[in-house]
Design a protein around this motif. Sequence first.
Motif, PDB file in Angstrom:
ATOM      1  N   MET A   1       0.842  -1.191   0.000  1.00  0.00           N
ATOM      2  CA  MET A   1       0.000   0.000   0.000  1.00  0.00           C
ATOM      3  C   MET A   1       0.881   1.247   0.000  1.00  0.00           C
ATOM      4  SD  MET A   1      -2.817   1.208   2.849  1.00  0.00           S
ATOM      5  CE  MET A   1      -1.592   1.350   4.149  1.00  0.00           C
ATOM      6  N   ASN A   2       0.525   2.212  -0.837  1.00  0.00           N
ATOM      7  CA  ASN A   2       1.245   3.474  -0.871  1.00  0.00           C
ATOM      8  C   ASN A   2       0.697   4.406   0.206  1.00  0.00           C
ATOM      9  OD1 ASN A   2       2.755   2.674  -3.152  1.00  0.00           O
ATOM     10  ND2 ASN A   2       1.113   3.323  -4.517  1.00  0.00           N
ATOM     11  N   VAL A   3       1.589   4.921   1.050  1.00  0.00           N
ATOM     12  CA  VAL A   3       1.153   5.863   2.079  1.00  0.00           C
ATOM     13  C   VAL A   3       1.326   7.301   1.623  1.00  0.00           C
ATOM     14  CG1 VAL A   3       1.566   4.244   3.951  1.00  0.00           C
ATOM     15  CG2 VAL A   3       3.396   5.774   3.230  1.00  0.00           C
ATOM     16  N   VAL A   4       2.207   7.519   0.642  1.00  0.00           N
ATOM     17  CA  VAL A   4       2.371   8.822  -0.004  1.00  0.00           C
ATOM     18  C   VAL A   4       2.382   8.591  -1.508  1.00  0.00           C
ATOM     19  CG1 VAL A   4       3.861  10.832  -0.349  1.00  0.00           C
ATOM     20  CG2 VAL A   4       3.703   9.776   1.919  1.00  0.00           C
ATOM     21  N   ASP A   5       1.563   9.369  -2.220  1.00  0.00           N
ATOM     22  CA  ASP A   5       1.490   9.250  -3.676  1.00  0.00           C
ATOM     23  C   ASP A   5       1.602  10.645  -4.280  1.00  0.00           C
ATOM     24  OD1 ASP A   5       1.076   8.575  -6.286  1.00  0.00           O
ATOM     25  OD2 ASP A   5      -0.769   7.449  -5.954  1.00  0.00           O
ATOM     26  N   VAL A   6       2.779  10.934  -4.834  1.00  0.00           N
ATOM     27  CA  VAL A   6       3.039  12.218  -5.484  1.00  0.00           C
ATOM     28  C   VAL A   6       2.906  12.003  -6.988  1.00  0.00           C
ATOM     29  CG1 VAL A   6       4.736  14.046  -5.878  1.00  0.00           C
ATOM     30  CG2 VAL A   6       4.597  12.915  -3.640  1.00  0.00           C
ATOM     31  N   LYS A   7       2.045  12.783  -7.619  1.00  0.00           N
ATOM     32  CA  LYS A   7       1.757  12.564  -9.030  1.00  0.00           C
ATOM     33  C   LYS A   7       1.836  13.877  -9.808  1.00  0.00           C
ATOM     34  CE  LYS A   7      -1.543  10.294 -12.130  1.00  0.00           C
ATOM     35  NZ  LYS A   7      -2.819   9.552 -12.216  1.00  0.00           N
ATOM     36  N   ASP A   8       2.661  13.859 -10.866  1.00  0.00           N
ATOM     37  CA  ASP A   8       2.783  14.998 -11.796  1.00  0.00           C
ATOM     38  C   ASP A   8       3.034  16.304 -11.055  1.00  0.00           C
ATOM     39  OD1 ASP A   8       2.314  13.363 -14.014  1.00  0.00           O
ATOM     40  OD2 ASP A   8       0.157  13.598 -13.841  1.00  0.00           O
ATOM     41  N   LEU A   9       3.869  16.262 -10.019  1.00  0.00           N
ATOM     42  CA  LEU A   9       4.078  17.438  -9.172  1.00  0.00           C
ATOM     43  C   LEU A   9       5.053  18.414  -9.818  1.00  0.00           C
ATOM     44  CD1 LEU A   9       3.418  18.657  -6.346  1.00  0.00           C
ATOM     45  CD2 LEU A   9       5.574  17.642  -5.573  1.00  0.00           C
ATOM     46  N   SER A  10       4.660  19.672  -9.856  1.00  0.00           N
ATOM     47  CA  SER A  10       5.529  20.763 -10.286  1.00  0.00           C
ATOM     48  C   SER A  10       5.660  21.732  -9.123  1.00  0.00           C
ATOM     49  CB  SER A  10       4.957  21.488 -11.504  1.00  0.00           C
ATOM     50  OG  SER A  10       4.872  20.608 -12.617  1.00  0.00           O
ATOM     51  N   LEU A  11       6.905  22.071  -8.791  1.00  0.00           N
ATOM     52  CA  LEU A  11       7.176  22.893  -7.622  1.00  0.00           C
ATOM     53  C   LEU A  11       8.062  24.065  -8.022  1.00  0.00           C
ATOM     54  CD1 LEU A  11       6.363  22.511  -4.597  1.00  0.00           C
ATOM     55  CD2 LEU A  11       8.668  21.630  -4.219  1.00  0.00           C
ATOM     56  N   GLU A  55       1.725  26.801  -1.482  1.00  0.00           N
ATOM     57  CA  GLU A  55       1.780  27.920  -2.422  1.00  0.00           C
ATOM     58  C   GLU A  55       2.812  27.703  -3.522  1.00  0.00           C
ATOM     59  OE1 GLU A  55       2.383  31.493  -0.249  1.00  0.00           O
ATOM     60  OE2 GLU A  55       0.422  31.426   0.749  1.00  0.00           O
ATOM     61  N   ALA A  56       3.780  26.821  -3.269  1.00  0.00           N
ATOM     62  CA  ALA A  56       4.824  26.561  -4.266  1.00  0.00           C
ATOM     63  C   ALA A  56       4.409  25.508  -5.279  1.00  0.00           C
ATOM     64  CB  ALA A  56       6.112  26.125  -3.572  1.00  0.00           C
ATOM     65  N   ILE A  57       3.330  24.794  -5.010  1.00  0.00           N
ATOM     66  CA  ILE A  57       2.873  23.739  -5.927  1.00  0.00           C
ATOM     67  C   ILE A  57       2.090  24.393  -7.062  1.00  0.00           C
ATOM     68  CG2 ILE A  57       1.430  21.692  -6.171  1.00  0.00           C
ATOM     69  CD1 ILE A  57       2.003  21.067  -3.241  1.00  0.00           C
ATOM     70  N   THR A  58       2.594  24.248  -8.285  1.00  0.00           N
ATOM     71  CA  THR A  58       1.938  24.842  -9.448  1.00  0.00           C
ATOM     72  C   THR A  58       1.141  23.825 -10.248  1.00  0.00           C
ATOM     73  OG1 THR A  58       3.982  24.551 -10.734  1.00  0.00           O
ATOM     74  CG2 THR A  58       3.662  26.671  -9.632  1.00  0.00           C
ATOM     75  N   ALA A  59       1.370  22.544 -10.021  1.00  0.00           N
ATOM     76  CA  ALA A  59       0.613  21.498 -10.715  1.00  0.00           C
ATOM     77  C   ALA A  59       0.809  20.180  -9.983  1.00  0.00           C
ATOM     78  CB  ALA A  59       1.070  21.372 -12.170  1.00  0.00           C
ATOM     79  N   GLY A  60      -0.102  19.238 -10.235  1.00  0.00           N
ATOM     80  CA  GLY A  60       0.021  17.911  -9.666  1.00  0.00           C
ATOM     81  C   GLY A  60      -0.654  17.783  -8.318  1.00  0.00           C
ATOM     82  N   SER A  61      -0.434  16.644  -7.666  1.00  0.00           N
ATOM     83  CA  SER A  61      -1.118  16.355  -6.406  1.00  0.00           C
ATOM     84  C   SER A  61      -0.229  15.529  -5.492  1.00  0.00           C
ATOM     85  CB  SER A  61      -2.422  15.593  -6.674  1.00  0.00           C
ATOM     86  OG  SER A  61      -2.146  14.338  -7.275  1.00  0.00           O
ATOM     87  N   ILE A  62      -0.510  15.640  -4.192  1.00  0.00           N
ATOM     88  CA  ILE A  62       0.136  14.822  -3.164  1.00  0.00           C
ATOM     89  C   ILE A  62      -0.975  14.208  -2.327  1.00  0.00           C
ATOM     90  CG2 ILE A  62       1.686  14.782  -1.180  1.00  0.00           C
ATOM     91  CD1 ILE A  62       3.050  17.267  -2.323  1.00  0.00           C
ATOM     92  N   VAL A  63      -1.050  12.892  -2.317  1.00  0.00           N
ATOM     93  CA  VAL A  63      -2.094  12.201  -1.578  1.00  0.00           C
ATOM     94  C   VAL A  63      -1.447  11.397  -0.455  1.00  0.00           C
ATOM     95  CG1 VAL A  63      -3.945  10.488  -1.680  1.00  0.00           C
ATOM     96  CG2 VAL A  63      -3.571  12.061  -3.603  1.00  0.00           C
ATOM     97  N   ILE A  64      -1.871  11.676   0.775  1.00  0.00           N
ATOM     98  CA  ILE A  64      -1.416  10.939   1.946  1.00  0.00           C
ATOM     99  C   ILE A  64      -2.501   9.948   2.345  1.00  0.00           C
ATOM    100  CG2 ILE A  64      -0.527  11.127   4.303  1.00  0.00           C
ATOM    101  CD1 ILE A  64       1.164  12.601   2.216  1.00  0.00           C
ATOM    102  N   GLN A  65      -2.101   8.740   2.678  1.00  0.00           N
ATOM    103  CA  GLN A  65      -3.066   7.741   3.119  1.00  0.00           C
ATOM    104  C   GLN A  65      -3.940   8.304   4.247  1.00  0.00           C
ATOM    105  OE1 GLN A  65      -3.427   4.857   1.625  1.00  0.00           O
ATOM    106  NE2 GLN A  65      -4.963   3.984   2.951  1.00  0.00           N
TER     107      GLN A  65
END
Length: 239
Positions: A1-11, A55-65
């Motif tokens: 199981m993924n507890v952190v899933d960072v997808k297409d993140l732009s910072l 505020e630094a995230i310009t695209a993508g997502s971070i999902v925490i379990q």
Amino acid sequence: MNVVDVKDLSLTYAQRPLFENLDFKLKQGEWAVLLGRSGVGKSSLLRAIAGLENEAITAGSIVIQPNFKIAWLAQQDGLYPWLNLIDNVQLVHHLNGTKNAETREQALKLLFQVGMQKHLHKPCYQLSGGQRQRVALARTLMQQADIILMDEPFSALDAVTRLQLQDLAGELLAEKSILLVTHDPQEAVRLGDRLYILQQKPPYLSLLTAFHQPRPRQWVAEQHQLQQQLIQQLMEDSL
């Protein structure tokens, strides 16, 4: 199981893009180690996962379990000099007004676990760097988090103390999900289940290798070769 899933993140930091379309997954119970040159965004990625860089995230997502708690263990121990060691460990309860005999007993037990039982009477300023980091580790354990973000927590220590703290963290945090940022290839090889390199150009994040042996690992010739490979890749990334 993924507890952190960072997808297409732009910072972006200070109007400068750090990386774009970055993907990263942290599995439950895994120790992932992130290496890279200074300024590539390692600590910024940790802060983004912790929810401190929205505020630094310009695209993508971070999902925490869901229902998974995050704790932070940094290079600076962050001890409060006006608090005794027990109150520093139970800081979350001290600040929330939930401190009681039970939390005090738990903090005391953790200080014993990290080997600080002989120093309980000392103020923070009398502790060595390694002792202070032991208290910080106990404070992290006190939070009972599922995910620990570690930002070079042992880098300011001497070589022997660093190895001792690596062993202690490996024992006490063995069942946690860890994302560790380090500049030390030897530390990465000793502690990481998966080793990643964060670079200044695409592909920004690359998986270098994965281990299946218990951590912390004893030093063998194959690990020395991998350490040299890590150093070489880090040097190439600076060109």
